[in-house]
Design a protein around this motif. Structure first.
Motif, PDB file in Angstrom:
ATOM      1  N   PHE A 180     123.317  47.469 -34.996  1.00  0.00           N
ATOM      2  CA  PHE A 180     123.334  48.341 -33.740  1.00  0.00           C
ATOM      3  C   PHE A 180     122.267  48.025 -33.009  1.00  0.00           C
ATOM      4  O   PHE A 180     122.412  48.099 -31.812  1.00  0.00           O
ATOM      5  CB  PHE A 180     123.583  49.770 -34.184  1.00  0.00           C
ATOM      6  CG  PHE A 180     124.830  50.005 -34.955  1.00  0.00           C
ATOM      7  CD1 PHE A 180     125.630  49.901 -34.062  1.00  0.00           C
ATOM      8  CD2 PHE A 180     124.730  50.670 -36.146  1.00  0.00           C
ATOM      9  CE1 PHE A 180     127.054  50.454 -34.505  1.00  0.00           C
ATOM     10  CE2 PHE A 180     126.191  51.032 -36.653  1.00  0.00           C
ATOM     11  CZ  PHE A 180     127.229  50.874 -35.975  1.00  0.00           C
ATOM     12  N   LEU A 181     121.150  47.856 -33.499  1.00  0.00           N
ATOM     13  CA  LEU A 181     119.794  47.492 -32.596  1.00  0.00           C
ATOM     14  C   LEU A 181     120.209  46.540 -31.802  1.00  0.00           C
ATOM     15  O   LEU A 181     119.770  46.216 -30.371  1.00  0.00           O
ATOM     16  CB  LEU A 181     118.590  47.484 -33.349  1.00  0.00           C
ATOM     17  CG  LEU A 181     117.378  47.124 -32.733  1.00  0.00           C
ATOM     18  CD1 LEU A 181     116.785  48.250 -31.883  1.00  0.00           C
ATOM     19  CD2 LEU A 181     116.290  46.995 -33.785  1.00  0.00           C
ATOM     20  N   MET A 235     116.937  34.966 -27.123  1.00  0.00           N
ATOM     21  CA  MET A 235     115.784  35.046 -27.780  1.00  0.00           C
ATOM     22  C   MET A 235     115.640  36.220 -28.781  1.00  0.00           C
ATOM     23  O   MET A 235     115.222  36.289 -29.834  1.00  0.00           O
ATOM     24  CB  MET A 235     114.674  34.991 -26.626  1.00  0.00           C
ATOM     25  CG  MET A 235     114.075  33.762 -25.971  1.00  0.00           C
ATOM     26  SD  MET A 235     113.019  34.092 -24.671  1.00  0.00           S
ATOM     27  CE  MET A 235     111.811  34.806 -25.494  1.00  0.00           C
ATOM     28  N   PHE A 236     116.361  37.203 -28.025  1.00  0.00           N
ATOM     29  CA  PHE A 236     116.166  38.519 -29.070  1.00  0.00           C
ATOM     30  C   PHE A 236     117.087  38.342 -30.123  1.00  0.00           C
ATOM     31  O   PHE A 236     116.796  38.935 -31.422  1.00  0.00           O
ATOM     32  CB  PHE A 236     116.755  39.867 -28.384  1.00  0.00           C
ATOM     33  CG  PHE A 236     116.657  40.987 -28.949  1.00  0.00           C
ATOM     34  CD1 PHE A 236     115.449  41.677 -28.890  1.00  0.00           C
ATOM     35  CD2 PHE A 236     117.760  41.472 -29.423  1.00  0.00           C
ATOM     36  CE1 PHE A 236     115.201  42.811 -29.818  1.00  0.00           C
ATOM     37  CE2 PHE A 236     117.599  42.656 -30.088  1.00  0.00           C
ATOM     38  CZ  PHE A 236     116.474  43.476 -30.366  1.00  0.00           C
ATOM     39  N   ARG A 248     126.905  38.319 -25.035  1.00  0.00           N
ATOM     40  CA  ARG A 248     126.948  39.589 -25.752  1.00  0.00           C
ATOM     41  C   ARG A 248     127.987  39.467 -27.077  1.00  0.00           C
ATOM     42  O   ARG A 248     127.734  40.012 -28.082  1.00  0.00           O
ATOM     43  CB  ARG A 248     127.487  40.665 -24.719  1.00  0.00           C
ATOM     44  CG  ARG A 248     126.564  41.099 -23.684  1.00  0.00           C
ATOM     45  CD  ARG A 248     127.137  41.465 -22.491  1.00  0.00           C
ATOM     46  NE  ARG A 248     127.749  42.511 -22.415  1.00  0.00           N
ATOM     47  CZ  ARG A 248     128.322  43.469 -21.515  1.00  0.00           C
ATOM     48  NH1 ARG A 248     128.542  42.806 -20.367  1.00  0.00           N
ATOM     49  NH2 ARG A 248     128.827  44.378 -21.713  1.00  0.00           N
ATOM     50  N   ASP A 249     128.905  38.673 -26.805  1.00  0.00           N
ATOM     51  CA  ASP A 249     129.683  38.583 -28.057  1.00  0.00           C
ATOM     52  C   ASP A 249     129.253  38.074 -29.079  1.00  0.00           C
ATOM     53  O   ASP A 249     129.330  38.032 -30.444  1.00  0.00           O
ATOM     54  CB  ASP A 249     131.359  38.059 -27.458  1.00  0.00           C
ATOM     55  CG  ASP A 249     132.124  38.861 -26.664  1.00  0.00           C
ATOM     56  OD1 ASP A 249     131.812  40.139 -26.675  1.00  0.00           O
ATOM     57  OD2 ASP A 249     132.918  38.114 -26.056  1.00  0.00           O
ATOM     58  N   VAL A 286     120.080  46.380 -27.474  1.00  0.00           N
ATOM     59  CA  VAL A 286     119.299  45.597 -26.789  1.00  0.00           C
ATOM     60  C   VAL A 286     119.911  44.533 -25.738  1.00  0.00           C
ATOM     61  O   VAL A 286     119.584  44.215 -24.599  1.00  0.00           O
ATOM     62  CB  VAL A 286     118.171  44.925 -27.617  1.00  0.00           C
ATOM     63  CG1 VAL A 286     117.408  43.887 -26.874  1.00  0.00           C
ATOM     64  CG2 VAL A 286     117.557  46.178 -28.348  1.00  0.00           C
ATOM     65  N   LEU A 287     121.025  43.823 -26.532  1.00  0.00           N
ATOM     66  CA  LEU A 287     121.892  42.929 -25.807  1.00  0.00           C
ATOM     67  C   LEU A 287     122.669  43.608 -24.538  1.00  0.00           C
ATOM     68  O   LEU A 287     122.692  42.747 -23.519  1.00  0.00           O
ATOM     69  CB  LEU A 287     122.740  42.229 -26.528  1.00  0.00           C
ATOM     70  CG  LEU A 287     122.240  41.337 -27.806  1.00  0.00           C
ATOM     71  CD1 LEU A 287     123.308  40.852 -28.674  1.00  0.00           C
ATOM     72  CD2 LEU A 287     121.372  40.422 -27.415  1.00  0.00           C
TER      73      LEU A 287
END
Length: 611
Positions: free
Chosen positions: A247-248, A178-179, A305-306, A252-253
């Motif tokens: 980077f953001l 979602m993010f 994450r990857d 967050v992840l």
């Protein structure tokens, strides 16, 4: 960026993955095998630790498990290496095919289209933007598949042991995609703007670099430096905007993944303290269960994450794809005749081009956007005839040559030996053309390389023979390296006249039946002009020739003269005939005579002033 446009670009990117061949599938397969190995490795580690800590079994009892762990580590390393190699090969093949398609498209569209943008902008598309597609196919697409497959394997392994842990993993996993979607909404647009800024900077810098002498002479160096600095600053800010999003996204992840693992750890901790008593199907929670799930928890989120890490590759690829799709899907106006498109590849007509006769009927030359540059005009050129095209600047003379070269679309009829030019194979047609312009392009390389551009099979004796015909052999022989003398970029190292004669030798290397000459002596001094004119006369004894020129004194020996003004054919005939009749040709001739008289009177006036 418009959502529909972004969606269509994403679909276009996915359609291109066939260029990756089997390597993309093998990359996904090795990644999936690595996921299975992760589960087995977690099982072995949890089993050994449970046995040693809770059952107090001796270490020697787990020798086979230790050997299996070592083998698994080596297997996972091999799978990771194989996946990287396969992913790179998939991206490399994709980049090769896309770059080939771009170059072929630019070749089809021709010089008239390419001149619409600075050279630096095309370099950015061919090099930078194609390169930025690599990670989308080498990393993002495989990772997108693995981000669904590996967590599914882990959930299948976790749920039979503890449904509460499975629910925690299943509930928190969607937070990451979602993010990623929220970040991706702005990332593609930021990348598109970044590519636009890079394209402008490349084109601006290239143009200023080529015109550095002019800028220096007009004292504009400092101003242009400031403009380049401003363009560089704009590019820097846009690049930092893209990096800020990347980077953001990563931060967050990592936060969501760490939060989920922490919730799992708290759950098991309170369960071991008997404060929580659910999720274990009534059999209790053993150390093996807790270790197995906690070891797998980071691996559960790692593919997601990857994927988040590589998600910027999708935004980057979409930003790069916009210019690529616009170019690759640009309609080819050179296939348009009388408003109808004809697929030349399916309608090539064989035609003998050992001799060339041309007949134009209601012939119009168009720009790539469809605006008329020349015509409608009608004329006929018989095989072996020498025809001059004259007229004021901007009348449409060069447009006529560009249409004959196949660089501009046309309407009406343009027959070559009885066959419409639009259905003649352009490669076959151009092998029978000898073209010489007023500003010839010599490429960085030796004199031999430049002369042999269209015919690499020429030996040194043949090259020297061509140079002798072009009256430049004496200059080449006087050089220490002879034919190996290097010509730098933009014909640096030779004079304009020498460059023109080397280009003439290159033109003579083709077995041409039609010479197309665009002001071949416009920039030459009188001596060089005589040498080039003499070489051309000798070379065109039996070939057809169309020459655009402003020098009317050279036209006495022409078989026919076409006089063009404002895109229309206003006069045609022999030199003597046109000279005796009032009209544009006689006006141009009179203007030339006045210029000659003025130039002859200037020295006398100067001497009088000196006296």
């Amino acid at each position: 960026m418009d959502k529909n446009l972004e969606k269509s670009l994403g679909q276009w990117l996915k359609k291109q993955k066939s260029s990756c061949g089997i390597f993309l599938k093998l990359s996904i397969f090795t990644g999936a095998l690595n996921g299975v190995a992760i589960v087995i490795q977690a099982y072995l580690l949890a089993h050994v630790l449970h046995g040693v800590i809770m059952l107090e079994a001796p270490m020697s009892q787990f020798t086979n498990q230790f050997i299996a762990l070592v083998v698994l580590i080596l297997v996972r390393a091999g799978l990771a290496y194989a996946r990287e190699r396969l992913s790179f090969e998939a991206g490399k093949r994709l980049r090769r095919d896309i770059r080939e398609a771009v170059l072929n498209k630019l070749t089809d569209l021709g010089p008239a289209f390419i001149k619409g943008k600075p050279a630096g902008a095309w370099a950015s598309i061919v090099l930078e933007q194609v390169e930025d597609l690599h990670d989308f196919y080498a990393r993002y697409l495989p990772q997108m598949m693995l981000a669904g497959f590996i967590p599914l394997i882990i959930l299948v392994s976790v749920f039979p042991m503890n449904w509460a842990a499975g629910v925690i993993l299943f509930a928190t996993a969607p937070l990451i995609p979602m993010f990623m979607i929220l970040v991706g909404m702005g990332a593609a647009d930021a990348n598109r703007k970044n590519f636009s800024a890079l394209s402008r900077l490349s084109g601006h810098f290239m143009d200023r670099l080529k015109g550095l002498s002019t800028l220096k002479l007009f004292h504009r160096g400092d101003t242009e430096v400031n403009k380049i600095e401003a363009a560089s600053e704009d590019f820097r800010q846009r690049t930092m905007s893209v990096l800020r999003m990347a980077f953001l996204s990563s931060a967050v992840l990592e936060f969501f993944a760490a939060l989920s693992i922490a919730v799992l750890a708290v759950y098991f901790g309170f369960s071991y303290l008997d404060h929580l008593n659910f999720g274990h199907y009534g059999a209790g929670i053993s150390l093996f269960t807790g270790l197995f799930i906690l070891i797998l928890a980071p691996e559960f989120f790692q593919p997601l994450r990857d994927l988040g890490t590589h998600y910027h590759a999708k935004a980057q690829a979409i930003g790069a794809a916009e210019a690529l799709v616009e170019l690759l899907e640009h309609p080819n106006p050179l296939k348009q005749v009388d408003g109808k498109f004809s697929e030349q590849t399916a309608q090539h007509h064989q035609v003998s081009l050992s001799k060339t006769a041309i007949t134009a009927t209601d012939f119009e030359v168009l720009t790539l956007s469809g605006e008329r540059l020349l015509g409608p005009i009608s004329f006929e050129i018989q095989s072996g005839q020498k025809v001059a095209v004259v007229g004021p600047s901007g009348a449409g003379k060069t447009s006529l040559l560009n249409a004959l070269l196949g660089f501009l679309p046309y309407k009406g009829s343009l027959n070559v030996n009885g066959v419409e030019l639009s259905v003649i194979d352009k490669q076959q047609w151009r092998t029978h053309l000898a073209w010489l312009g007023q500003d010839p392009q010599l490429f960085h390389g030796s004199i031999r390389d430049n002369v042999c551009l269209a015919n690499p099979e020429l030996n040194d004796n043949q090259v020297m023979g061509l140079l002798e015909k072009a009256n430049i052999a004496e200059f080449v022989s006087s050089q220490q390296q002879g034919l190996d003398t290097i010509i730098s970029d933009q014909a640096s190292g030779v004079s304009v006249g020498q460059a023109q004669r080397i280009a003439l030798a290159r033109a003579l290397a083709q077995p041409a039946s039609l010479f197309l000459l665009d002001e071949p002596t416009a920039s030459l001094d009188s001596h060089s002009e005589q040498l080039v004119s003499s070489a051309l006369s000798d070379a065109m004894t039996s070939q057809t020739c169309i020459m655009v020129t402003h020098r009317l004194e050279q036209l006495q020996h022409m078989d026919n003269i076409l006089v063009i003004d404002n895109g229309s054919l206003v006069q045609q005939g022999h030199y003597a005939e046109l000279s005796q009749h009032s009209g544009l040709f006689s006006s141009m001739q009179q203007q030339d005579d006045n210029d000659v008289l003025l130039s002859l009177s200037e020295p006398a006036d100067n001497e009088k002033e000196g006296a």
